[in-house]
Design a protein around this motif. Sequence first.
Motif, PDB file in Angstrom:
ATOM      1  N   HIS A 129       0.091   4.702  -6.769  1.00 27.25           N
ATOM      2  CA  HIS A 129       0.509   5.654  -7.792  1.00 27.25           C
ATOM      3  C   HIS A 129      -0.549   5.801  -8.877  1.00 27.25           C
ATOM      4  O   HIS A 129      -1.260   4.850  -9.182  1.00 27.25           O
ATOM      5  N   LEU A 184       2.792  11.981  -3.730  1.00 32.35           N
ATOM      6  CA  LEU A 184       3.269  10.713  -4.228  1.00 32.35           C
ATOM      7  C   LEU A 184       3.412  10.790  -5.752  1.00 32.35           C
ATOM      8  O   LEU A 184       2.488  11.234  -6.415  1.00 32.35           O
ATOM      9  N   SER A 205      11.315   3.511   2.241  1.00 33.74           N
ATOM     10  CA  SER A 205      10.735   4.050   3.471  1.00 33.74           C
ATOM     11  C   SER A 205       9.232   3.806   3.533  1.00 33.74           C
ATOM     12  O   SER A 205       8.724   3.219   4.478  1.00 33.74           O
ATOM     13  N   ARG A 206       8.536   4.248   2.514  1.00 35.84           N
ATOM     14  CA  ARG A 206       7.083   4.119   2.562  1.00 35.84           C
ATOM     15  C   ARG A 206       6.560   3.120   1.548  1.00 35.84           C
ATOM     16  O   ARG A 206       5.369   2.855   1.504  1.00 35.84           O
ATOM     17  N   MET A 207       7.424   2.605   0.706  1.00 36.07           N
ATOM     18  CA  MET A 207       6.964   1.650  -0.296  1.00 36.07           C
ATOM     19  C   MET A 207       7.109   0.230   0.213  1.00 36.07           C
ATOM     20  O   MET A 207       8.054  -0.089   0.902  1.00 36.07           O
ATOM     21  N   LEU A 241       7.202  10.590 -12.934  1.00 35.13           N
ATOM     22  CA  LEU A 241       8.477   9.891 -12.789  1.00 35.13           C
ATOM     23  C   LEU A 241       9.193   9.803 -14.133  1.00 35.13           C
ATOM     24  O   LEU A 241      10.388  10.053 -14.234  1.00 35.13           O
ATOM     25  N   CYS A 252       0.992  -1.443  -8.664  1.00 34.84           N
ATOM     26  CA  CYS A 252       1.383  -0.064  -8.349  1.00 34.84           C
ATOM     27  C   CYS A 252       0.205   0.893  -8.226  1.00 34.84           C
ATOM     28  O   CYS A 252       0.322   1.919  -7.571  1.00 34.84           O
ATOM     29  N   PHE A 281       8.633  -5.118  -2.612  1.00 31.40           N
ATOM     30  CA  PHE A 281       8.021  -5.969  -3.621  1.00 31.40           C
ATOM     31  C   PHE A 281       8.841  -7.224  -3.866  1.00 31.40           C
ATOM     32  O   PHE A 281      10.053  -7.193  -3.835  1.00 31.40           O
TER      33      PHE A 281
HETATM   34  C1  HEC Z   1       1.794   1.004  -0.785  1.00 31.85           C
HETATM   35  C2  HEC Z   1       1.924   2.147  -1.676  1.00 31.85           C
HETATM   36  C3  HEC Z   1       2.839   2.025  -2.876  1.00 31.85           C
HETATM   37  C4  HEC Z   1       2.782   1.077  -3.871  1.00 31.85           C
HETATM   38  C5  HEC Z   1       1.838  -0.106  -4.004  1.00 31.85           C
HETATM   39  C6  HEC Z   1       3.815   1.449  -4.821  1.00 31.85           C
HETATM   40  N1  HEC Z   1       4.469   2.568  -4.399  1.00 31.85           N
HETATM   41 FE1  HEC Z   1       6.014   3.523  -5.384  1.00 31.85          FE
HETATM   42  N2  HEC Z   1       6.084   4.936  -3.924  1.00 31.85           N
HETATM   43  C7  HEC Z   1       5.261   4.983  -2.822  1.00 31.85           C
HETATM   44  C8  HEC Z   1       5.592   6.151  -2.049  1.00 31.85           C
HETATM   45  C9  HEC Z   1       4.922   6.555  -0.743  1.00 31.85           C
HETATM   46  C10 HEC Z   1       6.636   6.811  -2.734  1.00 31.85           C
HETATM   47  C11 HEC Z   1       7.323   8.107  -2.350  1.00 31.85           C
HETATM   48  C12 HEC Z   1       8.727   7.849  -1.872  1.00 31.85           C
HETATM   49  C13 HEC Z   1       8.742   7.352  -0.461  1.00 31.85           C
HETATM   50  O1  HEC Z   1       8.596   8.159   0.444  1.00 31.85           O
HETATM   51  O2  HEC Z   1       8.930   6.140  -0.265  1.00 31.85           O
HETATM   52  C14 HEC Z   1       6.919   6.019  -3.914  1.00 31.85           C
HETATM   53  C15 HEC Z   1       7.901   6.340  -4.838  1.00 31.85           C
HETATM   54  C16 HEC Z   1       8.180   5.595  -5.967  1.00 31.85           C
HETATM   55  C17 HEC Z   1       9.240   5.877  -6.902  1.00 31.85           C
HETATM   56  C18 HEC Z   1      10.188   7.070  -6.842  1.00 31.85           C
HETATM   57  C19 HEC Z   1      11.469   6.765  -6.144  1.00 31.85           C
HETATM   58  C20 HEC Z   1      12.354   7.992  -6.284  1.00 31.85           C
HETATM   59  O3  HEC Z   1      13.517   7.799  -6.552  1.00 31.85           O
HETATM   60  O4  HEC Z   1      11.853   9.113  -6.155  1.00 31.85           O
HETATM   61  C21 HEC Z   1       9.202   4.903  -7.864  1.00 31.85           C
HETATM   62  C22 HEC Z   1      10.121   4.752  -9.073  1.00 31.85           C
HETATM   63  C23 HEC Z   1       8.128   4.014  -7.529  1.00 31.85           C
HETATM   64  N3  HEC Z   1       7.527   4.454  -6.366  1.00 31.85           N
HETATM   65  C24 HEC Z   1       7.775   2.919  -8.278  1.00 31.85           C
HETATM   66  C25 HEC Z   1       6.748   2.042  -7.947  1.00 31.85           C
HETATM   67  C26 HEC Z   1       6.391   0.889  -8.756  1.00 31.85           C
HETATM   68  C27 HEC Z   1       7.050   0.490 -10.063  1.00 31.85           C
HETATM   69  C28 HEC Z   1       5.363   0.291  -8.120  1.00 31.85           C
HETATM   70  C29 HEC Z   1       4.648  -1.010  -8.529  1.00 31.85           C
HETATM   71  C30 HEC Z   1       5.541  -2.172  -8.632  1.00 31.85           C
HETATM   72  C31 HEC Z   1       5.074   1.053  -6.913  1.00 31.85           C
HETATM   73  N4  HEC Z   1       5.934   2.113  -6.857  1.00 31.85           N
HETATM   74  C32 HEC Z   1       4.071   0.738  -5.992  1.00 31.85           C
HETATM   75  C33 HEC Z   1       4.264   4.075  -2.477  1.00 31.85           C
HETATM   76  C34 HEC Z   1       3.908   2.958  -3.221  1.00 31.85           C
END
Ligand code: HEC
Length: 91
Positions: free
Chosen positions: A26, A40, A66-68, A46, A22, A71
């Motif tokens: 993040h 972000l 959308s942008r994640m 969170l 992550c 996994f």
């Molecule tokens: C490639 C970049 C990227 C990685 C790596 C990533 N994230 Fe994210 N994440 C995002 C983005 C961009 C957002 C903002 C929401 C969106 O637009 O998708 C987000 C939003 C979130 C949210 C909020 C969703 C909500 O309801 O608002 C959570 C929870 C989250 N990520 C958890 C994780 C966890 C746990 C990991 C590791 C396993 C992770 N992310 C790894 C890009 C990433």
Amino acid sequence: MMVPMAKAQDVARRQALAERWCASCHIVSRAATTGRSDGLPTFPALAARPDINAATLKGAMTATHSRMPDFQLGAREQDDLAAYIMSLRPR
Ligand code: HEC
């Protein structure tokens, strides 16, 4: 006693997972005080959200986002990551 030992290992394993999967996007640690200019969410941010709990966190990890990235985390990794993020919730 085995139990406190296992707990320390759990904490280390969870943090390592968050850093591995992550941290490229993040801010995953409580020590970080600044957010990101791109909006972000940081993990402490969170954790502080009242609508977030272990179940919604796991949903966010499994849903094609959308942008994640989509996994491929096992159930145990998801549990660990959700527990890690919830451990950052301010008390
Ligand atoms: C490639 C970049 C990227 C990685 C790596 C990533 N994230 Fe994210 N994440 C995002 C983005 C961009 C957002 C903002 C929401 C969106 O637009 O998708 C987000 C939003 C979130 C949210 C909020 C969703 C909500 O309801 O608002 C959570 C929870 C989250 N990520 C958890 C994780 C966890 C746990 C990991 C590791 C396993 C992770 N992310 C790894 C890009 C990433």
